[in-house]
Design a protein around this motif. Structure first.
Motif, mmCIF file in Angstrom:
data_model
loop_
_atom_site.group_PDB
_atom_site.id
_atom_site.type_symbol
_atom_site.label_atom_id
_atom_site.label_comp_id
_atom_site.label_asym_id
_atom_site.label_seq_id
_atom_site.Cartn_x
_atom_site.Cartn_y
_atom_site.Cartn_z
ATOM 1 N N MET A 59 0.853 -1.182 0.000
ATOM 2 C CA MET A 59 0.000 0.000 0.000
ATOM 3 C C MET A 59 0.893 1.238 0.000
ATOM 4 O O MET A 59 1.859 1.321 0.747
ATOM 5 N N PHE A 60 0.528 2.183 -0.852
ATOM 6 C CA PHE A 60 1.178 3.488 -0.889
ATOM 7 C C PHE A 60 0.122 4.527 -0.543
ATOM 8 O O PHE A 60 -0.997 4.475 -1.052
ATOM 9 N N ALA A 61 0.466 5.448 0.349
ATOM 10 C CA ALA A 61 -0.424 6.552 0.707
ATOM 11 C C ALA A 61 0.412 7.803 0.903
ATOM 12 O O ALA A 61 1.468 7.760 1.551
ATOM 13 N N ASP A 62 -0.041 8.904 0.315
ATOM 14 C CA ASP A 62 0.670 10.173 0.426
ATOM 15 C C ASP A 62 -0.354 11.270 0.687
ATOM 16 O O ASP A 62 -1.268 11.474 -0.113
ATOM 17 N N LEU A 63 -0.218 11.969 1.801
ATOM 18 C CA LEU A 63 -1.155 12.997 2.250
ATOM 19 C C LEU A 63 -0.565 14.378 2.021
ATOM 20 O O LEU A 63 0.565 14.648 2.409
ATOM 21 N N LYS A 64 -1.356 15.252 1.399
ATOM 22 C CA LYS A 64 -0.960 16.646 1.157
ATOM 23 C C LYS A 64 -2.083 17.566 1.608
ATOM 24 O O LYS A 64 -3.258 17.280 1.388
ATOM 25 N N TYR A 89 0.730 1.812 10.805
ATOM 26 C CA TYR A 89 1.491 2.968 10.333
ATOM 27 C C TYR A 89 0.924 4.194 11.021
ATOM 28 O O TYR A 89 -0.295 4.408 11.014
ATOM 29 N N ASN A 90 1.791 4.999 11.629
ATOM 30 C CA ASN A 90 1.382 6.185 12.361
ATOM 31 C C ASN A 90 2.043 7.410 11.740
ATOM 32 O O ASN A 90 3.242 7.624 11.917
ATOM 33 N N GLY A 91 1.250 8.197 11.015
ATOM 34 C CA GLY A 91 1.781 9.345 10.297
ATOM 35 C C GLY A 91 2.390 10.416 11.176
ATOM 36 O O GLY A 91 3.338 11.095 10.769
ATOM 37 N N SER A 92 1.888 10.603 12.398
ATOM 38 C CA SER A 92 2.448 11.640 13.267
ATOM 39 C C SER A 92 3.859 11.281 13.720
ATOM 40 O O SER A 92 4.625 12.150 14.124
ATOM 41 N N ALA A 98 3.538 6.904 3.133
ATOM 42 C CA ALA A 98 3.721 5.523 3.591
ATOM 43 C C ALA A 98 3.834 4.587 2.398
ATOM 44 O O ALA A 98 3.134 4.751 1.401
ATOM 45 N N ARG A 99 4.690 3.615 2.545
ATOM 46 C CA ARG A 99 4.794 2.501 1.600
ATOM 47 C C ARG A 99 5.018 1.270 2.469
ATOM 48 O O ARG A 99 6.105 1.093 3.008
ATOM 49 N N ILE A 100 3.955 0.454 2.634
ATOM 50 C CA ILE A 100 4.060 -0.686 3.547
ATOM 51 C C ILE A 100 3.549 -1.963 2.899
ATOM 52 O O ILE A 100 2.640 -1.935 2.080
ATOM 53 N N ASP A 101 4.162 -3.081 3.305
ATOM 54 C CA ASP A 101 3.688 -4.400 2.889
ATOM 55 C C ASP A 101 2.564 -4.803 3.839
ATOM 56 O O ASP A 101 2.727 -4.737 5.059
ATOM 57 N N LEU A 102 1.459 -5.232 3.280
ATOM 58 C CA LEU A 102 0.284 -5.539 4.085
ATOM 59 C C LEU A 102 0.362 -6.962 4.639
ATOM 60 O O LEU A 102 0.639 -7.907 3.897
ATOM 61 N N PRO A 103 0.108 -7.118 5.952
ATOM 62 C CA PRO A 103 0.304 -8.415 6.594
ATOM 63 C C PRO A 103 -0.838 -9.412 6.442
ATOM 64 O O PRO A 103 -0.635 -10.604 6.674
ATOM 65 N N GLU A 104 -2.055 -8.951 6.071
ATOM 66 C CA GLU A 104 -3.186 -9.883 6.008
ATOM 67 C C GLU A 104 -4.242 -9.396 5.020
ATOM 68 O O GLU A 104 -4.268 -8.230 4.651
ATOM 69 N N ASP A 105 -5.120 -10.323 4.625
ATOM 70 C CA ASP A 105 -6.247 -9.988 3.758
ATOM 71 C C ASP A 105 -7.295 -9.221 4.556
ATOM 72 O O ASP A 105 -7.480 -9.472 5.749
ATOM 73 N N GLY A 106 -8.005 -8.313 3.887
ATOM 74 C CA GLY A 106 -9.136 -7.656 4.533
ATOM 75 C C GLY A 106 -9.219 -6.184 4.202
ATOM 76 O O GLY A 106 -8.532 -5.685 3.308
ATOM 77 N N ASP A 107 -10.084 -5.503 4.953
ATOM 78 C CA ASP A 107 -10.309 -4.071 4.755
ATOM 79 C C ASP A 107 -9.407 -3.262 5.675
ATOM 80 O O ASP A 107 -9.527 -3.353 6.903
#
Length: 134
Positions: A59-64, A89-92, A98-107
């Motif tokens: 997952m990649f997420a970038d907040l502006k 992942y804690n943005g503060s 963030a660029r993280i490998d996801l550990p499990e299936d789901g939402d």
């Protein structure tokens, strides 16, 4: 593949308590692996974006910040499926990209929120979050 500017598809609901929570499901257009979501948060509000993924995907997420009447002190956390608020992942702490490998299936939940003076003085911050899963 190109990412598309694609607004959230569904506003699922919100509560009217002091810490209002807004929730939206995020869907990608067919053939795309990413999208952009936009919104605003004020004071103690937070906005949860729900996004389905599989274990081992990235997952990649970038907040502006797009606009603010305060200092723009906005962050996001990534919560795994079934989380009671504990983030993977804690943005503060880790920053607004963030660029993280996801550990499990789901939402997974991408929670956007304010901190500091912006939260405490009920400021409003507009934002864009670039999201993708590969």
């Amino acid at each position: 593949m190109t990412r598309t500017m694609f607004f959230i598809l569904a506003l699922v609901g919100f509560s009217s308590v002091a810490s209002a929570q807004l929730v939206a499901d995020v869907k990608f257009e067919p053939g795309n692996f990413g999208t952009m979501v936009s919104g605003t948060v004020t004071g103690n509000e937070y906005f949860d974006y729900k996004l389905g993924a599989k274990a081992g995907q990235e997952m990649f997420a970038d907040l502006k910040v797009s606009d603010t009447n305060g200092n723009g002190v906005i962050y996001f956390n990534i919560l795994p499926p079934g989380s009671d608020g504990v983030a993977i992942y804690n943005g503060s702490i880790d920053g607004n990209t963030a660029r993280i490998d996801l550990p499990e299936d789901g939402d997974y939940t991408i929670r956007v929120y304010l901190m500091g003076n912006d939260r405490d003085t009920d400021k409003t911050v507009g934002y864009n979050v670039d999201l993708s899963i590969q």
